[in-house]
Design a protein around this motif. Structure first.
Motif, PDB file in Angstrom:
ATOM      1  N   LEU A 103       0.855  -1.182   0.000  1.00 25.13           N
ATOM      2  CA  LEU A 103       0.000   0.000   0.000  1.00 25.13           C
ATOM      3  C   LEU A 103       0.885   1.224   0.000  1.00 25.13           C
ATOM      4  O   LEU A 103       2.041   1.159   0.377  1.00 25.13           O
TER       5      LEU A 103
ATOM      6  N   HIS B 210      -5.012   1.029   8.434  1.00 29.61           N
ATOM      7  CA  HIS B 210      -5.480   0.577   7.124  1.00 29.61           C
ATOM      8  C   HIS B 210      -4.524  -0.460   6.548  1.00 29.61           C
ATOM      9  O   HIS B 210      -4.943  -1.434   5.956  1.00 29.61           O
ATOM     10  N   ARG B 211      -3.226  -0.198   6.717  1.00 31.18           N
ATOM     11  CA  ARG B 211      -2.242  -1.135   6.173  1.00 31.18           C
ATOM     12  C   ARG B 211      -2.374  -2.484   6.864  1.00 31.18           C
ATOM     13  O   ARG B 211      -2.326  -3.531   6.235  1.00 31.18           O
TER      14      ARG B 211
ATOM     15  N   GLU C  21      -5.038  -3.731   8.288  1.00 33.06           N
ATOM     16  CA  GLU C  21      -6.279  -4.371   7.878  1.00 33.06           C
ATOM     17  C   GLU C  21      -6.112  -4.987   6.478  1.00 33.06           C
ATOM     18  O   GLU C  21      -6.536  -6.114   6.229  1.00 33.06           O
ATOM     19  N   ALA C  22      -5.469  -4.222   5.595  1.00 33.41           N
ATOM     20  CA  ALA C  22      -5.269  -4.720   4.229  1.00 33.41           C
ATOM     21  C   ALA C  22      -4.391  -5.958   4.246  1.00 33.41           C
ATOM     22  O   ALA C  22      -4.613  -6.917   3.494  1.00 33.41           O
ATOM     23  N   ARG C  23      -3.405  -5.974   5.149  1.00 33.26           N
ATOM     24  CA  ARG C  23      -2.515  -7.125   5.225  1.00 33.26           C
ATOM     25  C   ARG C  23      -3.280  -8.374   5.676  1.00 33.26           C
ATOM     26  O   ARG C  23      -3.164  -9.437   5.079  1.00 33.26           O
TER      27      ARG C  23
ATOM     28  N   GLN D 236      -6.503  -8.936   5.426  1.00 31.96           N
ATOM     29  CA  GLN D 236      -7.433  -9.367   4.379  1.00 31.96           C
ATOM     30  C   GLN D 236      -6.693 -10.086   3.257  1.00 31.96           C
ATOM     31  O   GLN D 236      -7.149 -11.098   2.747  1.00 31.96           O
ATOM     32  N   ALA D 237      -5.516  -9.548   2.894  1.00 30.38           N
ATOM     33  CA  ALA D 237      -4.750 -10.154   1.807  1.00 30.38           C
ATOM     34  C   ALA D 237      -4.289 -11.554   2.205  1.00 30.38           C
ATOM     35  O   ALA D 237      -4.348 -12.488   1.411  1.00 30.38           O
TER      36      ALA D 237
ATOM     37  N   ASP E 167      -5.251  -0.813  -6.379  1.00 33.01           N
ATOM     38  CA  ASP E 167      -5.582  -0.756  -4.952  1.00 33.01           C
ATOM     39  C   ASP E 167      -5.390  -2.144  -4.338  1.00 33.01           C
ATOM     40  O   ASP E 167      -5.148  -3.120  -5.060  1.00 33.01           O
ATOM     41  N   PRO E 168      -5.449  -2.254  -3.000  1.00 31.03           N
ATOM     42  CA  PRO E 168      -5.119  -3.552  -2.369  1.00 31.03           C
ATOM     43  C   PRO E 168      -5.908  -4.729  -2.928  1.00 31.03           C
ATOM     44  O   PRO E 168      -5.356  -5.812  -3.116  1.00 31.03           O
ATOM     45  N   LEU E 169      -7.198  -4.515  -3.219  1.00 32.18           N
ATOM     46  CA  LEU E 169      -8.017  -5.630  -3.697  1.00 32.18           C
ATOM     47  C   LEU E 169      -7.559  -6.079  -5.087  1.00 32.18           C
ATOM     48  O   LEU E 169      -7.436  -7.282  -5.356  1.00 32.18           O
TER      49      LEU E 169
ATOM     50  N   THR F 267      -4.291  -8.018  -4.614  1.00 35.19           N
ATOM     51  CA  THR F 267      -4.402  -9.412  -4.143  1.00 35.19           C
ATOM     52  C   THR F 267      -4.986 -10.285  -5.242  1.00 35.19           C
ATOM     53  O   THR F 267      -4.640 -11.455  -5.358  1.00 35.19           O
TER      54      THR F 267
END
Lengths: 217, 167
Positions: free
Chosen positions: A17, A25-26, A28-30, A32-33, A182-184, A187
């Motif tokens: 990110l 946020h980072r 959370e993204a981690r 989720q990924a 973006d993160p989604l 991934t």
């Protein structure tokens, strides 16, 4: 490149990110990924079971020609070799695409490498389609013998997977254009890359066991 | 089933058991309102025995309001599962009976729904803590205003979801 490597971010799984994103946020993204990639690994392993069963079926059908044409008449080793080259090269460019996504964070570069991957995938598919038509024209249709049923099932299942991978890539181009990296989207590209490398490994099995063993033994 | 639906809808008010525990239940599903809130539990229950709800009623500490309320994230409603179910049903039926246009239709709808779904970026929503608090407090108030009934009255309309405890 070195500069972006130093940035603190969820990088160990290949997702990155922007460093301006808040730490929460980072994190959370981690999470989720990681969950998404883990789930995809489970899917890949279940897919591996399918391919294992097809390989085992193929092995048991090795001599069940029922008087029909066998590997010597039907397989064209040079065509299979070119298919292997195309797919191995596409795995390499797919790796370059994920590296471009992770370290350069460049949408254009990522898409370019994925586009080359898609092109090589299509080259593989057209060569395979050509092989299938040659086989059928020589009387090697799936219903002819146990060995032919097993080989068609194994090779075509792999081919269908490559086809879905190509469609997936096209969809990801649209998503990358719409949402950016973006993160989604990242991934999903990572999962696509896992899928693509996995298909490459399966193909090496098919090339060695079906084509090489079939023609050379 | 039709009769059951008919009676349930016609006599909805009289038959309601809003306190949520009409049969003096032992397990956690009876410890929330009826009908339950969308999020089921305001706090994920921590249990340390079988029939935790029964135990807490015995020790007279059931239906305690939580000290803090939190935001709850829930998956949003989506028709995709239903669409895929019907489309794959059509797909399989058509393959079996060689109806090729329906094979194509089923496949396009099935995969199309999944592809469209992949463009949806908001697949979950947050219920804010304040809203959870409001819902829970309204129910706890209902609970306090509901009178206990004796076991014998369980099968009558007097049952509002709270039965005298057998201690």
């Amino acid at each position: 490149m070195a500069q972006s490597v130093q940035g603190k971010g969820p990088s160990h799984i290949g997702i990155r990110l922007s460093n301006s994103a808040p730490a929460s946020h980072r994190e959370e993204a981690r999470t989720q990924a990681e969950e998404a990639l883990f789930g995809f690994w489970i899917f890949l392993m279940s897919d591996l079971i399918i391919f294992s069963m097809l390989f085992v079926t193929y092995a048991t059908m090795g001599h069940s020609l029922a008087g029909g044409p066998g590997p010597h008449e039907l397989f064209d080793l040079s065509s299979a070799a070119w298919e292997t080259v195309a797919l191995l090269a596409s795995s390499f460019t797919c790796g370059l695409a994920t590296l471009a996504m992770r370290y350069d964070r460049s949408l254009a570069k990522t898409l370019l490498w994925f586009a080359i991957t898609l092109f090589l995938g299509l080259v593989f598919l057209s060569l395979e389609l050509h092989d299938f038509m040659t086989m059928a024209s020589k009387g090697g249709v799936p219903s002819r013998s146990g060995w032919l049923s097993a080989s068609w099932a194994l090779i075509a299942t792999h081919g269908l997977h490559v086809t879905s991978g190509c469609i997936w890539m096209l969809i990801m181009f649209v998503q990358a254009a719409k949402f950016g990296l973006d993160p989604l989207v990242q991934t999903r590209f990572m999962r696509l890359a896992l899928f693509w490398h996995f298909l490459d490994i399966i193909w090496i099995g098919i090339f060695s066991i079906v084509y090489l063993l079939g023609v050379l033994s | 089933m039709i009769i059951q639906l008919w009676v349930s809808i016609r006599q909805r008010e009289a038959l309601s058991v809003s306190a949520g525990d009409p049969w003096n239940g032992r397990t956690l599903e009876w410890s929330v309102a009826a009908p339950p809130s969308e999020y089921n539990f305001a706090l994920i229950p921590q249990i340390d025995c079988v029939d935790a709800f029964h135990e807490s009623k015995k020790h007279r500490d059931a239906w305690r309001a939580p000290e803090h309320y939190f935001d709850i994230e829930l998956p949003s409603n989506t028709p995709v599962g239903f669409v895929c179910c019907v489309a794959s049903g059509v797909f399989g039926f058509a393959l079996t009976w060689h109806i090729w246009w329906a094979v194509l239709l089923g496949a396009v709808v099935f995969f199309g729904a999944i592809i469209l779904r992949s463009f949806n970026r908001t697949t979950s929503h947050i219920i804010p803590a304040a809203e959870v608090r409001k819902t829970e407090e309204r129910w706890l108030l209902t609970l306090r205003e509901t009178g206990f009934i004796e076991n014998e009255a369980m099968f009558t309309t007097a049952n509002n979801g709270l039965v005298r405890e057998p201690v």
